[in-house]
Scaffold this motif. Structure first.
Motif, PDB file in Angstrom:
ATOM      1  N   ASN A 173       8.661  -2.959  -9.467  1.00 28.76           N
ATOM      2  CA  ASN A 173       8.663  -4.285  -9.544  1.00 28.76           C
ATOM      3  C   ASN A 173       8.529  -5.264  -8.305  1.00 28.76           C
ATOM      4  N   ASN A 174       9.283  -4.821  -7.218  1.00 26.26           N
ATOM      5  CA  ASN A 174       9.559  -5.240  -6.078  1.00 26.26           C
ATOM      6  C   ASN A 174       8.155  -5.117  -5.074  1.00 26.26           C
ATOM      7  N   LEU A 175       7.379  -4.161  -5.637  1.00 31.10           N
ATOM      8  CA  LEU A 175       6.338  -3.491  -4.939  1.00 31.10           C
ATOM      9  C   LEU A 175       6.574  -3.105  -3.492  1.00 31.10           C
ATOM     10  N   GLY A 204      16.712   6.136 -12.112  1.00 30.53           N
ATOM     11  CA  GLY A 204      15.283   5.695 -12.659  1.00 30.53           C
ATOM     12  C   GLY A 204      15.053   4.264 -12.789  1.00 30.53           C
ATOM     13  N   TYR A 205      16.231   3.632 -12.970  1.00 27.98           N
ATOM     14  CA  TYR A 205      16.167   1.994 -12.928  1.00 27.98           C
ATOM     15  C   TYR A 205      15.708   1.490 -11.351  1.00 27.98           C
ATOM     16  N   TYR A 206      16.236   2.282 -10.368  1.00 30.20           N
ATOM     17  CA  TYR A 206      16.028   2.111  -9.177  1.00 30.20           C
ATOM     18  C   TYR A 206      14.534   2.180  -8.715  1.00 30.20           C
ATOM     19  N   VAL A 207      13.852   3.185  -9.139  1.00 29.83           N
ATOM     20  CA  VAL A 207      12.279   3.447  -9.054  1.00 29.83           C
ATOM     21  C   VAL A 207      11.730   2.539  -9.737  1.00 29.83           C
ATOM     22  N   TRP A 208      12.118   2.064 -10.884  1.00 29.52           N
ATOM     23  CA  TRP A 208      11.347   0.908 -11.695  1.00 29.52           C
ATOM     24  C   TRP A 208      11.272  -0.327 -11.043  1.00 29.52           C
ATOM     25  N   ASN A 209      12.841  -0.610 -10.564  1.00 27.01           N
ATOM     26  CA  ASN A 209      13.064  -1.811  -9.887  1.00 27.01           C
ATOM     27  C   ASN A 209      12.350  -2.128  -8.439  1.00 27.01           C
ATOM     28  N   GLU A 210      12.122  -0.884  -7.975  1.00 28.63           N
ATOM     29  CA  GLU A 210      11.477  -1.059  -6.515  1.00 28.63           C
ATOM     30  C   GLU A 210      10.018  -1.255  -7.010  1.00 28.63           C
ATOM     31  N   GLY A 224       0.780  -1.280  -0.095  1.00 27.20           N
ATOM     32  CA  GLY A 224       0.047   0.118  -0.074  1.00 27.20           C
ATOM     33  C   GLY A 224       0.901   1.261  -0.002  1.00 27.20           C
ATOM     34  N   VAL A 225       0.027   2.451  -0.157  1.00 24.41           N
ATOM     35  CA  VAL A 225       1.012   3.651  -0.090  1.00 24.41           C
ATOM     36  C   VAL A 225       1.702   3.697   1.171  1.00 24.41           C
ATOM     37  N   PRO A 226       2.947   3.909   1.364  1.00 25.17           N
ATOM     38  CA  PRO A 226       3.448   3.990   2.558  1.00 25.17           C
ATOM     39  C   PRO A 226       3.222   5.319   3.689  1.00 25.17           C
ATOM     40  N   ALA A 227       3.252   5.028   4.972  1.00 19.44           N
ATOM     41  CA  ALA A 227       2.986   6.235   5.698  1.00 19.44           C
ATOM     42  C   ALA A 227       4.472   7.049   5.734  1.00 19.44           C
ATOM     43  N   PRO A 228       4.489   8.171   5.745  1.00 19.94           N
ATOM     44  CA  PRO A 228       5.669   9.071   6.056  1.00 19.94           C
ATOM     45  C   PRO A 228       6.565   8.486   7.049  1.00 19.94           C
TER      46      PRO A 228
END
Lengths: 277, 302
Positions: A241-243, A233-239, A53-57
């Motif tokens: 994919n890792n949800l 950019g890859y990091y964002v996309w990889n994370e 889910g969207v994480p809390a701050p």
């Protein structure tokens, strides 16, 4: 309260906005229900598994602390520290950007000095400029055959236009009086270019460079999502994919902070070359 | 008589008028300037004064005619012809001192850094700029101070010919007076040849050895050359007392107010294109003795 200066009041307001936003965000995220409170049916249908889910701050802050306390670890291709990822992105951005500056500034000088060159090159510039830099990616990958170099090429092609156009504009707009001063002092073409035209056009050129670095930083994220391997950019996309949305939110913030620092650096340069007529 | 130091021969400037035709701004302008002479050119806007100035500076090309200095034809700008522009033309990103050293270094590439700086500081001091002021940027100076810097830059280079393009046009009357005095002072110490444009009749009389009067454009020409028969050193408060002052001033006002219009366009009538020399002297032969005779006065025939 009335004694606070403008800056102090603005800073206070900023802090209040930040705190309020974080509190609303925190409150809006429903707390994970404890496993014990679930019915047997819910447990059987997977309700007890950690939910993406969207994480809390608060989670993001914990994540940020964790990442930033060891930014340069390298545990294999899919697990590198945030510092290494940002380092790769900066390397690509700066390489592509410097190559673009090496082409754009001399070419812009030429275009700004010569009406003929301006009119001859303008149609090409007008057609090439509106092309989304990512549209070049397939062609770059095919011709260069290297994803790393292709990403750099995309940065090159997106940062060249604002620098080229601003340099040409700045050089063409140098006041004739100043050029006349150079002429009456018998300065050669090269000395006129460096001692009169360059400082006179510098504020406009640096503005173009500042716009370019901003665009380059926007584009690198998308480019790295496509080419993969390393980079923020890859990091964002990889994370994604890792949800791991906590990491996604954290890296989004990091992209913003690095972009701001790049812009600030050019702001300093801009102030250094500014002059009042 | 030998050729004057600067000789302008049959200068004509024609611009396209934007409707397919041509516009002759001035025609067959012919005059000379002697070495060490201070010549002022007066005329209405549009008679091509600034164009003549730009041609002398080498920044513009005439449609026809030649300019010769020291016997050589002028082509292109040169350090031998220094220019003070109306809008000062200081480089705003350089400090006051650097604006002057910029010129001095271009004139004397062989000088050491220190020599260039010392020379520049000397000339800035001559126009009253000393101390911290010389490290300020032009934008931090008043209009009068900026024009002082510009004058210092021009004089520091010892050009053979100094061209002043309405140098005081943008200044208020009081500042203008002060800087005129400074210009006279700095000029008095040199044998500098000066050619200057102005709109201001009193300024012209105060500064000039000779005033060239131009008729109105188009087809403007240099119609008269009026000698200023007031001895130097001059002083703005004393010259108005001189017997010749109002006679000359009235002549100039009359020309600019009336005759410049009447004779405009009728250029080709006279046999010569040279300006008619006008000498007004009310002091009488007794007062015109050797001691009193204006030192720099001479008739110029090209």
């Amino acid at each position: 309260m009335a004694k606070l200066s403008l800056n102090q009041r603005a800073a206070l307001l900023s802090v209040i906005l930040l705190v309020v936003t974080i509190l609303i965000w925190e409150a809006a995220i429903p707390a994970q229900q404890a496993v014990g409170e679930l019915t047997e049916y819910e447990r059987l249908t997977g309700g007890g598994a950690p939910r993406a889910g969207v994480p809390a701050p608060s989670q993001v802050i914990v994540k940020a602390w964790e990442e930033l306390s060891n930014p340069f670890y390298d545990a294999g291709p899919n697990d590198k520290g945030i510092g290494i990822q940002i380092g790769y992105s900066l390397y690509r951005v700066l390489t592509g950007y410097l190559l673009a500056a090496l082409v754009a500034i001399p070419l812009g000088f030429l275009i700004g000095m010569s009406q003929v060159a301006f009119k001859a090159l303008n149609p090409f510039i007008q057609v090439l400029r509106p092309i989304s830099p990512l549209a070049w990616m397939p062609l770059a990958l095919f011709i260069i055959q290297d994803s790393e170099a292709s990403a750099i090429f995309v940065i090159f092609i997106c940062s060249i236009w604002p620098m080229l156009i601003n340099t040409a504009f700045g050089v063409a707009g140098v006041r004739q009086d100043w050029v006349n001063v150079a002429r009456t002092h018998e300065l050669g073409h090269l000395r006129t270019a460096f001692t009169v035209i360059l400082p006179a056009a510098a504020p406009t050129i640096v503005t173009g460079m500042r716009i370019s670095i901003g665009i380059a930083w926007l584009v690198i994220v998308a480019a790295e999502m496509l080419v993969g391997g390393t980079g923020i950019g890859y990091y964002v996309w990889n994370e994604w994919n890792n949800l791991d949305l906590t990491s996604v939110v954290f890296s989004i913030l990091m992209i913003g902070i690095v972009g701001m620092l790049l812009d600030c650096a050019f702001g300093v340069v801009q102030r250094a070359v500014a002059y009042v007529e | 008589m030998s050729k004057p130091f600067l000789s302008v021969e049959n200068l004509t400037q024609i611009y396209p008028d934007g409707q397919g035709g041509d516009l002759t701004v001035f025609e067959d302008a012919t005059f000379g300037v002697e070495k060490g002479e201070f010549v002022v050119i007066l005329g209405h806007s549009g008679c091509g004064k600034s164009t003549i100035m730009n041609i002398l500076a080498g920044l513009a090309e005439p449609s026809s005619g030649v300019v010769k200095m020291d016997g050589f034809e002028v082509s292109g700008p040169s350090l031998d012809r220094g220019v003070v522009f109306q809008n000062y033309s200081l480089l705003p990103w350089l400090s006051t001192l650097k604006n002057v050293t910029f010129g001095v270094a271009a004139r004397h590439p062989e000088w050491s850094r220190q020599q260039v700086i010392d020379h520049s500081k000397n000339y800035l001091a001559m126009v009253g700029l000393e101390g911290d002021v010389i490290h300020r940027k032009p934008s931090q100076l008043s209009g009068g101070m900026r024009q002082r810097v510009s004058i210092a830059r021009a004089f520091a280079n010892h050009p053979k010919l100094l061209l002043l393009d309405e140098p005081f046009g943008a200044l208020d009357a009081l500042t203008r007076g002060t800087i005129q005095d400074e210009l006279l002072k700095i000029w008095g110490g040199t044998e500098q040849t000066v050619f200057m444009i102005t709109h201001d009749i009193d300024e012209a009389i105060l500064l000039a050895d000779r005033i060239l009067l131009m008729s109105n454009g188009p087809f403007a020409r240099v119609a008269e050359s009026v000698e200023i028969t007031i001895p130097r050193p001059r002083n703005r408060t004393d010259i108005v007392e001189h017997a010749n002052y109002y006679a000359i001033r009235n002549h100039l006002v009359h020309f600019l107010g009336q005759r410049s219009k009447e004779i405009s366009g009728k250029a080709k009538g006279s046999a010569t294109n040279r300006p008619e020399t006008v000498r007004i002297d009310r002091t009488g032969p007794a007062a015109d003795g050797p001691g009193d005779a204006p030192r720099r006065l001479r008739a110029v025939i090209t």
